[in-house]
Design a protein around this motif. Structure first.
Motif, PDB file in Angstrom:
ATOM      1  N   ALA A   1       2.649  14.047  -8.529  1.00  0.00           N
ATOM      2  CA  ALA A   1       3.690  15.068  -8.622  1.00  0.00           C
ATOM      3  C   ALA A   1       4.087  15.315 -10.073  1.00  0.00           C
ATOM      4  O   ALA A   1       4.326  16.458 -10.482  1.00  0.00           O
ATOM      5  CB  ALA A   1       4.911  14.650  -7.801  1.00  0.00           C
ATOM      6  N   GLU A   2       4.153  14.219 -10.847  1.00  0.00           N
ATOM      7  CA  GLU A   2       4.491  14.378 -12.270  1.00  0.00           C
ATOM      8  C   GLU A   2       3.415  15.169 -12.996  1.00  0.00           C
ATOM      9  O   GLU A   2       3.717  16.029 -13.824  1.00  0.00           O
ATOM     10  CB  GLU A   2       4.673  12.993 -12.904  1.00  0.00           C
ATOM     11  CG  GLU A   2       5.923  12.254 -12.412  1.00  0.00           C
ATOM     12  CD  GLU A   2       5.989  10.828 -12.950  1.00  0.00           C
ATOM     13  OE1 GLU A   2       4.970  10.375 -13.524  1.00  0.00           O
ATOM     14  OE2 GLU A   2       7.037  10.180 -12.783  1.00  0.00           O
ATOM     15  N   ARG A   3       2.127  14.856 -12.680  1.00  0.00           N
ATOM     16  CA  ARG A   3       1.041  15.607 -13.306  1.00  0.00           C
ATOM     17  C   ARG A   3       1.085  17.077 -12.909  1.00  0.00           C
ATOM     18  O   ARG A   3       0.880  17.971 -13.733  1.00  0.00           O
ATOM     19  CB  ARG A   3      -0.308  15.000 -12.947  1.00  0.00           C
ATOM     20  CG  ARG A   3      -0.592  13.667 -13.625  1.00  0.00           C
ATOM     21  CD  ARG A   3      -2.069  13.315 -13.513  1.00  0.00           C
ATOM     22  NE  ARG A   3      -2.503  13.196 -12.139  1.00  0.00           N
ATOM     23  CZ  ARG A   3      -2.475  12.066 -11.434  1.00  0.00           C
ATOM     24  NH1 ARG A   3      -2.027  10.958 -11.982  1.00  0.00           N
ATOM     25  NH2 ARG A   3      -2.903  12.046 -10.183  1.00  0.00           N
TER      26      ARG A   3
ATOM     27  N   ALA B   1       0.832  -1.207   0.000  1.00  0.00           N
ATOM     28  CA  ALA B   1       0.000   0.000   0.000  1.00  0.00           C
ATOM     29  C   ALA B   1       0.865   1.254   0.000  1.00  0.00           C
ATOM     30  O   ALA B   1       0.560   2.243  -0.687  1.00  0.00           O
ATOM     31  CB  ALA B   1      -0.927   0.004   1.224  1.00  0.00           C
ATOM     32  N   LEU B   2       1.960   1.194   0.785  1.00  0.00           N
ATOM     33  CA  LEU B   2       2.866   2.334   0.829  1.00  0.00           C
ATOM     34  C   LEU B   2       3.501   2.562  -0.539  1.00  0.00           C
ATOM     35  O   LEU B   2       3.616   3.715  -0.999  1.00  0.00           O
ATOM     36  CB  LEU B   2       3.946   2.104   1.886  1.00  0.00           C
ATOM     37  CG  LEU B   2       4.969   3.228   2.071  1.00  0.00           C
ATOM     38  CD1 LEU B   2       4.259   4.519   2.484  1.00  0.00           C
ATOM     39  CD2 LEU B   2       6.017   2.840   3.116  1.00  0.00           C
ATOM     40  N   ALA B   3       3.908   1.461  -1.171  1.00  0.00           N
ATOM     41  CA  ALA B   3       4.499   1.585  -2.504  1.00  0.00           C
ATOM     42  C   ALA B   3       3.481   2.150  -3.499  1.00  0.00           C
ATOM     43  O   ALA B   3       3.815   3.004  -4.331  1.00  0.00           O
ATOM     44  CB  ALA B   3       5.004   0.227  -2.979  1.00  0.00           C
ATOM     45  N   GLU B   4       2.236   1.686  -3.376  1.00  0.00           N
ATOM     46  CA  GLU B   4       1.188   2.204  -4.256  1.00  0.00           C
ATOM     47  C   GLU B   4       0.941   3.685  -4.008  1.00  0.00           C
ATOM     48  O   GLU B   4       0.772   4.471  -4.948  1.00  0.00           O
ATOM     49  CB  GLU B   4      -0.103   1.412  -4.039  1.00  0.00           C
ATOM     50  CG  GLU B   4      -1.270   1.860  -4.916  1.00  0.00           C
ATOM     51  CD  GLU B   4      -0.998   1.644  -6.399  1.00  0.00           C
ATOM     52  OE1 GLU B   4      -1.585   2.373  -7.213  1.00  0.00           O
ATOM     53  OE2 GLU B   4      -0.178   0.745  -6.732  1.00  0.00           O
ATOM     54  N   ASP B   5       0.924   4.051  -2.707  1.00  0.00           N
ATOM     55  CA  ASP B   5       0.752   5.464  -2.372  1.00  0.00           C
ATOM     56  C   ASP B   5       1.897   6.296  -2.924  1.00  0.00           C
ATOM     57  O   ASP B   5       1.692   7.401  -3.437  1.00  0.00           O
ATOM     58  CB  ASP B   5       0.663   5.644  -0.859  1.00  0.00           C
ATOM     59  CG  ASP B   5      -0.640   5.105  -0.294  1.00  0.00           C
ATOM     60  OD1 ASP B   5      -1.583   4.923  -1.085  1.00  0.00           O
ATOM     61  OD2 ASP B   5      -0.697   4.857   0.919  1.00  0.00           O
ATOM     62  N   MET B   6       3.108   5.732  -2.791  1.00  0.00           N
ATOM     63  CA  MET B   6       4.271   6.452  -3.298  1.00  0.00           C
ATOM     64  C   MET B   6       4.177   6.616  -4.818  1.00  0.00           C
ATOM     65  O   MET B   6       4.480   7.685  -5.350  1.00  0.00           O
ATOM     66  CB  MET B   6       5.555   5.724  -2.915  1.00  0.00           C
ATOM     67  CG  MET B   6       5.862   5.758  -1.417  1.00  0.00           C
ATOM     68  SD  MET B   6       7.343   4.822  -0.975  1.00  0.00           S
ATOM     69  CE  MET B   6       8.596   5.760  -1.840  1.00  0.00           C
ATOM     70  N   MET B   7       3.754   5.550  -5.508  1.00  0.00           N
ATOM     71  CA  MET B   7       3.610   5.636  -6.952  1.00  0.00           C
ATOM     72  C   MET B   7       2.505   6.635  -7.318  1.00  0.00           C
ATOM     73  O   MET B   7       2.641   7.412  -8.271  1.00  0.00           O
ATOM     74  CB  MET B   7       3.276   4.265  -7.528  1.00  0.00           C
ATOM     75  CG  MET B   7       4.448   3.286  -7.489  1.00  0.00           C
ATOM     76  SD  MET B   7       5.873   3.905  -8.435  1.00  0.00           S
ATOM     77  CE  MET B   7       5.177   3.967 -10.077  1.00  0.00           C
ATOM     78  N   ARG B   8       1.416   6.602  -6.530  1.00  0.00           N
ATOM     79  CA  ARG B   8       0.315   7.523  -6.792  1.00  0.00           C
ATOM     80  C   ARG B   8       0.769   8.965  -6.596  1.00  0.00           C
ATOM     81  O   ARG B   8       0.463   9.853  -7.405  1.00  0.00           O
ATOM     82  CB  ARG B   8      -0.862   7.196  -5.872  1.00  0.00           C
ATOM     83  CG  ARG B   8      -2.135   7.962  -6.228  1.00  0.00           C
ATOM     84  CD  ARG B   8      -3.269   7.627  -5.286  1.00  0.00           C
ATOM     85  NE  ARG B   8      -3.603   6.217  -5.312  1.00  0.00           N
ATOM     86  CZ  ARG B   8      -3.366   5.369  -4.317  1.00  0.00           C
ATOM     87  NH1 ARG B   8      -2.802   5.812  -3.189  1.00  0.00           N
ATOM     88  NH2 ARG B   8      -3.695   4.102  -4.405  1.00  0.00           N
TER      89      ARG B   8
END
Length: 617
Positions: free
Chosen positions: A221-223, A209-216
């Motif tokens: 941030a990229e957007r 979940a943390l990794a998913e949150d980080m990716m999200r």
């Protein structure tokens, strides 16, 4: 039961359902391994007990165990085939698994009863060893769900312990103690193993979940970065189009940084990242530097935004005009730390305003010259016209005395033409006075009905010329007025003479009334003059032009009516001077209604005001 088992795992909070689903998947994934171990241990145990245990009991037990193994494997196949590990309701599959474990545990418990003969310690030891191995194996396979594991261990070892106690003796007691210790050890170890698995699962899902949150967050941030770049591009484009640049002045470090447009406006190369305040003042026009310095200093001292227009001299020698605005930011101690602002290139606007100012001055001068010319020419024309009128009247009288009637007609025509020309000259003179602001008001008290009678007597011959009927309808309460009777007489004459010119075989009507506002006080009284006709009418789109000087409507362009187009223009100005308004309602082919509203008492300064409107009526 399944819900209770779920609660016993102490899995709560976010991701708990995922953890429980994974627990169920783990125990189902171990069925193949447990089937192999169960088949081997069951076969060895049946072979070892073949000579001491009743054959029917061995065969029946083996058939039972085989059936239990088949049912568990069918259940496992259905679990994986239907994707139960991914789909909802894992509790149903846990209930089915518990049923299978109850069957298997009961089978091993039965083995502990029938495979411990009273007179063969060796076979008792083999049975105890086999059941202990099964319990230890189940402990490792079933630890993911502690309740299932505990049920299996207790069902497997408890009957053997009871059988050993029933056998008694030194050997039976030893077997009972060893199995009891093994039972307790298996329960404790499996509990510990369960917590390790549970914590690992929770940690794994939390990490996922943390990794998913980080990716999200990374994608967000990229957007945002893309959006920011897009907005910066849009802002730069908007600043370029509007000619507005932005800047920041770090007061503590004396560094001024600006946008691309600010660099362009001030002629600063883009590779120059910052300049000092002294450098900026070097760009400001020498004659404007004191004003800019004073504005910035006042903004810093008072903390108020400043706004100033000044000239700049760019490095390429071009002089531009900019409008600057700035706002100060202070630190916690109240000291000035940052000033932000904008610079707007208003050179083109400034040039247009200067050209407009010069054009306005020239136009005013030309208009004054025109008004002066018209006034002078009107006076110059009046003198010979008055002489022509006077001599034509004298000659007419002499011709009548000598009976020369043919000459009388010609002289009357000369006199009529002269009077018409004099009226036109008077209109031009009135207009020139109005435009020059030299029209004076002579305020008097007069009776409305009497003034209306004078106007009626003057207009009757004009109305009769086109076979029109003149109707005057003056209300009983029309009363008196305090205003300029000459200007009012001119207003009514202009409106009635127009009606007479543009109406043939029709009716011209004058209605006069006195009106009050809601208070009913005399101070609010207005006298309303409505002049209507049944003539040509005016098109709605031509109403405004009808009130402009030297312009005539289409209905007057056939040349028969004549005129200069000054009557309504003068009427409008006179109404405004008398503090009133003139409005018109008209429709082509049906006639017009001109309504004049004037205050009954004009005291003090005249109130300018004008309202011209029109609609079919």
């Amino acid at each position: 039961m399944a819900e209770a088992a779920f609660k016993k795992t102490n899995v709560t909070g976010p991701g708990s359902e995922q953890v429980f689903r994974e627990q169920v998947r783990l125990i189902y994934s171990g069925i193949a391994y447990s089937t192999a171990v169960t088949a081997v241990v069951a076969g060895v145990l049946a072979w070892a007990q073949w000579t001491v245990a009743p054959v029917p009991a061995i065969v029946g037990w083996g058939a039972y165990m085989a059936a239990a193994l088949v049912l568990r494997n069918v259940l496992a196949w259905q679990f994986h085939a239907t994707g139960a590990a991914r789909h909802p309701d894992p509790r149903r599959w846990l209930i089915l698994y518990e049923a299978g474990i109850l069957a298997m545990g009961a089978g091993w418990g039965i083995a502990g009863l029938i495979f411990m003969p009273l007179d063969s310690p060796q076979h008792q030891m083999v049975t105890a060893f086999a059941l202990g191995a099964i319990a230890v194996g189940g402990m490792t396979i079933l630890a993911a769900v502690y309740r299932v594991c505990a049920i299996f261990i207790v069902l497997t070892l408890s009957p053997a312990i009871l059988r050993a106690v029933a056998i008694g003796g030194e050997f039976g007691t030893t077997v009972a103690i060893v199995c009891t210790v093994l039972l307790i050890f298996a329960l404790l170890f499996s509990r510990r193993q369960h917590m390790v698995i549970l914590n690992s699962l929770k940690l794994g899902f939390e990490n996922a979940a943390l990794a998913e949150d980080m990716m999200r967050e990374k994608r967000k941030a990229e957007r945002l970065n893309v959006d920011l770049q897009g907005k910066e591009t849009t802002l730069a484009r908007a600043q370029r189009i509007a000619g507005v640049g932005s800047w920041e002045w770090d007061i503590a470090n004396d560094e001024i940084r600006g946008s691309d447009e600010a660099h362009r406006i001030f002629g600063i190369p883009r590779d120059v990242l910052s300049i000092r305040f002294a450098d900026f003042m070097g760009i400001v026009h020498p004659e404007d530097r004191d004003g800019v310095t004073d504005a910035v200093s006042a903004a810093i001292d008072a903390g108020q935004p400043y706004s100033i227009e000044h000239r700049i001299l760019r490095a390429d020698g071009e002089e531009r005009v900019v409008h600057e605005q700035g706002e100060l930011t202070r630190d916690a101690a109240g000291g000035p730390v940052l000033m932000t602002g904008t610079a707007h290139d208003i050179t083109d606007r400034h040039r247009m305003e200067e050209e407009l100012r010069r054009a306005t001055v020239s136009a005013e001068a030309a208009n004054n010259a025109k008004s002066q010319f018209l006034a002078n020419m009107s006076h110059e024309l009046r003198t010979p016209l008055n002489a022509i009128l006077g001599y034509s009247e004298l000659l007419g009288e002499d011709a009548r005395e000598h009976g020369q009637e043919s000459m009388v007609v010609d002289l009357e025509r000369i006199n009529a033409a002269g009077r018409h020309l004099l009226a036109l000259v008077n209109d031009v003179l009135d207009l020139s006075k109005i435009e020059a602001g030299k029209t004076d008001l002579v305020i008097e008290n007069f009776d409305v009905r009497r003034l209306l009678s004078e106007v009626e007597a003057t207009v009757l011959p004009l109305a009769a010329r086109n076979r029109n009927r003149l109707v005057v309808d003056c209300a009983e309460d029309a009363g008196g007025m305090r205003s300029d009777p000459t200007k009012l007489r001119q207003i009514l004459f202009n409106l009635l003479s127009n009606a007479a010119k543009f109406t043939e075989n029709g009716t011209i009507r004058v209605r006069v009334s006195r009106q009050y506002d809601l208070s009913g006080k005399e101070e609010s009284a207005q006298v309303v003059f409505a002049v209507s006709d049944t003539g040509f009418g005016i098109a709605p789109e031509q109403i405004e032009s009808a009130f402009r000087a030297f312009e005539q409507t289409d209905s007057s362009r056939d040349g028969k009516q004549g005129g200069t187009g000054l009557g309504l223009a003068i009427t409008r100005h006179f109404c405004a001077l008398l503090g009133g308004t003139v409005t018109v309602q008209s429709e082509l082919g049906k006639g017009s209604v001109f309504t004049v509203r004037l205050p009954a008492s004009l005291g003090g300064e005249p109130r300018p005001g004008l309202a011209v409107s029109g609609k079919p009526g």
